[in-house]
Design an enzyme around this catalytic site. Structure first.
Site, PDB file in Angstrom:
ATOM      1  N   ASP A  20      -3.543   6.687  -3.034  1.00 29.07           N
ATOM      2  CA  ASP A  20      -2.157   5.985  -2.629  1.00 29.07           C
ATOM      3  C   ASP A  20      -1.723   4.947  -3.765  1.00 29.07           C
ATOM      4  OD1 ASP A  20      -3.730   3.809  -1.957  1.00 29.07           O
ATOM      5  OD2 ASP A  20      -2.696   3.439  -0.082  1.00 29.07           O
ATOM      6  N   ARG A  66      -6.908   4.057  -0.921  1.00 33.43           N
ATOM      7  CA  ARG A  66      -7.048   5.102  -0.221  1.00 33.43           C
ATOM      8  C   ARG A  66      -7.052   6.477  -0.841  1.00 33.43           C
ATOM      9  NH1 ARG A  66      -3.904   5.747   4.693  1.00 33.43           N
ATOM     10  NH2 ARG A  66      -2.237   6.117   3.512  1.00 33.43           N
ATOM     11  N   SER A  68      -7.720   7.084   8.699  1.00 35.24           N
ATOM     12  CA  SER A  68      -6.694   6.806   7.860  1.00 35.24           C
ATOM     13  C   SER A  68      -6.901   6.875   6.334  1.00 35.24           C
ATOM     14  CB  SER A  68      -5.634   6.069   8.092  1.00 35.24           C
ATOM     15  OG  SER A  68      -6.211   4.602   8.309  1.00 35.24           O
ATOM     16  N   SER A 119       0.803  -1.225   0.071  1.00 32.87           N
ATOM     17  CA  SER A 119       0.182   0.011   0.230  1.00 32.87           C
ATOM     18  C   SER A 119       0.859   1.191  -0.022  1.00 32.87           C
ATOM     19  CB  SER A 119      -0.934  -0.067   1.021  1.00 32.87           C
ATOM     20  OG  SER A 119      -2.018   0.988   1.218  1.00 32.87           O
TER      21      SER A 119
END
Length: 619
Positions: A329, A334, A433, A172
């Site tokens: 990301d 995300r 997050s 990630s």
């Protein structure tokens, strides 16, 4: 681990003496590892007599954290490399064989991002092919994507192909040296207990590579291998339209968007998502559009770090007259968002702020389609316990249900599946997050869908002469201000982390948690590591106990809720704090000041950064 048998490197290994466990591990590594570059790393450490480093690399294994197995790429059983991915997949096969009699009919999904380290011939694509080799050599059909994909495509494909499970090779937003092995179960959610523990047991029982496990080229010609890319991409984009509510407005909007893929996989897929919603394509940041495992234009590949890592995107947006910047990301699960104020300055929204906007938007769109408000009793939204309680507050006023889970989308995804199986409807879920789940096509966080939903919301608000920032203020004015702050300190030394949390559990004496912090009174303490919750009957925690990670939450008399926890993917101690106010009753500036004072004493008194040599987050 099983015996190695004869070893041609016996003379080399004999340089390490006096530790039978280490000697055995060295023998096994040098015998089993067919990657000459990682094998040479261990051989060199043996020659140099670096026993401490050899123990760290060879005498322990990775465990499943909040996002699967994750570690640096390099030689050793504790790191991500060819051999540990083969071993992990062999363990997966053994476990799946026990759980699914139809494994060889239903198959397994494998996806990968664009990470890699050329120095050790390790890349996500190669690791994915080795994982496929293990399963194909045992007669298991494998849906192996022919190119890099967003992480959400793997759980989506598991459900679409009715596979038994799937794995995504990714780390990630972690630093460039890391990689990972993220496992999804047949329900399209990340694995939780007992699957994680049982898979680890099976890995321990399957450590010696099988015949065929090293044949990474088997996938190129095996009739059992199929490429799901076109089918999954087409189906995903079609399903995305379920959460598109204003296609005509999208096609006509004058609003322009900049998108950065952060040197990862997101560019092509965000472009397709915008097309599915009727938008013109977002403007790409050319320097960050294509995959680059070195992430060469950012100091870290995490868009959550804010304006400092979004510099190229913000400057391009200013040049192009684009008011909104969307940043996915590297594995596109995300999303970060920034918006330009009229004075030219930029606001980078926090994950909690974006969740307030997305939750409001998806509820508003749902209500338009459901005039009978009795239906709202079936509606649910979810968030992790360290995230803002803004959805809980909205739920209390609007009449839908809010559900809280432990940190990590593995908990959210599995809880959503339970809710849906019982006839409920889930609109939205998030973790602070910058992880968001819009709709239920994917039971995991998804930056691609979140990006295009944010774009549609912004385009709609533009027709009402509102910006995202202005709408956020309206939400807080309606439901009450929720001022939150999240950050972290870095600690590479596990005994120090344990000492910090042990001190909190024995602060005023044995098994006595702190009653105050810098003059702020604490009214409740919850410790999910031990299962203690002072606010519950019998002082037993409602959330599942997680003994392998540290997490303590304090509720203060002034209404602040603050959590200290260790990261499941990085060497960090994170802190989360939020102050809530009733609608129309507080000045947000005063709330921010109060929260900042409390956070300061929380960090200084409970974490003692200077004494414990913690590294503060650089801004």
């Amino acid at each position: 681990m099983g015996d190695c048998g004869e070893d041609v490197n016996a003379n080399l290994v004999s340089h390490v003496t006096g530790d039978s466990q280490l000697d055995k591990a060295i023998w096994q590594w040098i015998t089993w590892d067919k990657n000459p570059k990682t094998r040479a790393q261990i051989e060199e450490l043996v020659k140099e007599g670096k026993k401490t480093e050899l123990r760290e690399r060879l005498c322990c294994r990775m465990t499943f954290g909040t996002s699967g197995l994750r570690a640096a790429m390099g030689a050793g059983f504790s790191l991500i490399n060819d051999l540990t991915v083969i071993q992990s997949t062999q363990g997966m096969y053994r476990y799946l064989e026990k759980c699914f009699p139809d494994l060889k009919r239903r198959g397994f999904v494998i996806g990968y991002d664009t990470r890699g380290q050329a120095a050790i011939s390790c890349s996500s694509e190669r690791l994915a092919k080795l994982a496929a080799a293990v399963l194909l050599s045992k007669g298991v059909p494998v849906y192996l994507f022919s190119t890099y994909v967003p992480t959400p495509f793997v759980p989506y494909a598991v459900k679409q192909m009715k596979a038994t499970a799937g794995v995504m090779i990714t780390a990630s937003h972690n630093p460039k040296q890391d990689n990972g092995y993220k496992v999804y179960w047949e329900n399209g959610s990340q694995i939780t207990s007992p699957h994680d523990k049982e898979i680890l047991k099976c890995i321990e029982e399957s450590v010696e590579p099988w015949d065929g496990s090293w044949n990474e080229n088997i996938a190129d010609g095996s009739p059992l291998r199929s490429d799901p890319l076109d089918e999954i991409c087409k189906s995903y984009m079609e399903d995305l339209k379920v959460i598109c509510f204003h296609r005509d407005l999208n096609a006509e909007t004058s609003l322009r968007f900049v998108h950065t893929a952060f040197h990862g996989v997101g560019h092509d897929y965000v472009q397709l998502a915008f097309k599915a919603f009727g938008f013109a394509p977002p403007i790409p940041v050319q320097e960050q559009k294509d995959p680059d495992p070195d992430f060469s234009t950012v100091r870290c590949p995490n868009p959550e770090e804010g304006e400092s890592v979004l510099e190229l995107a913000l400057r391009l947006a200013e040049k192009e007259g684009a008011r909104v910047v969307l940043a996915t990301d590297p594995d596109a699960d995300r999303l970060a968002v920034a918006e330009q104020y009229e004075n030219g300055r930029w606001k980078v929204f926090t994950g909690n702020e974006l969740a307030a906007l997305l939750g409001w938007w998806l509820l508003a769109c749902w209500k338009e389609k459901h005039p009978d408000l009795a239906d709202i009793k079936r509606v649910h939204m979810l968030a992790t316990t360290v995230s803002s309680k803004i959805l809980q507050t909205i739920a209390q006023q609007e009449g839908f249900h809010f559900v809280e889970t432990l940190p990590g989308f593995k908990w959210i995804g599995n809880r959503i599946k339970e809710l849906m199986d019982n006839g409920n409807e889930v609109l939205f879920a998030f973790e602070e997050s910058i992880g968001f789940m819009c709709g239920t096509s994917v039971l995991d966080k998804d930056g691609v869908s979140a990006a295009v939903v944010m774009a549609e919301m912004a385009a709609y608000l533009e027709t009402r002469n509102l910006t995202l920032s202005q709408q956020l203020s309206k939400i807080y004015e309606t439901y009450g201000f929720h001022i939150s702050k999240t950050s972290y300190l870095i600690c590479q030394h596990l005994p120090t982390i344990k000492r910090i949390f042990d001190r909190l559990r024995n602060f005023g004496g044995e098994r006595e948690y702190p009653r105050s912090c810098g003059g702020y009174s604490i009214v409740h303490t919850r410790d999910v590591t031990t299962g203690y919750d002072s606010s519950q009957p019998g002082q037993k925690c409602v959330l599942p106990v997680t003994k392998n990670s540290q997490m303590v939450t304090f509720t203060f008399q002034n209404g602040c809720v603050a959590t200290l926890r260790t990261s499941g993917t990085e060497p960090k101690i994170k802190y989360y704090a939020e102050l809530r106010a009733a609608p129309g009753q507080s000045d947000p500036a005063c709330l921010k000041e109060e929260l900042q004072k409390l956070i300061h004493v929380l960090v200084e008194e409970f974490l003692e950064p200077d004494k414990n040599k913690l590294i503060r987050r650089s801004v």
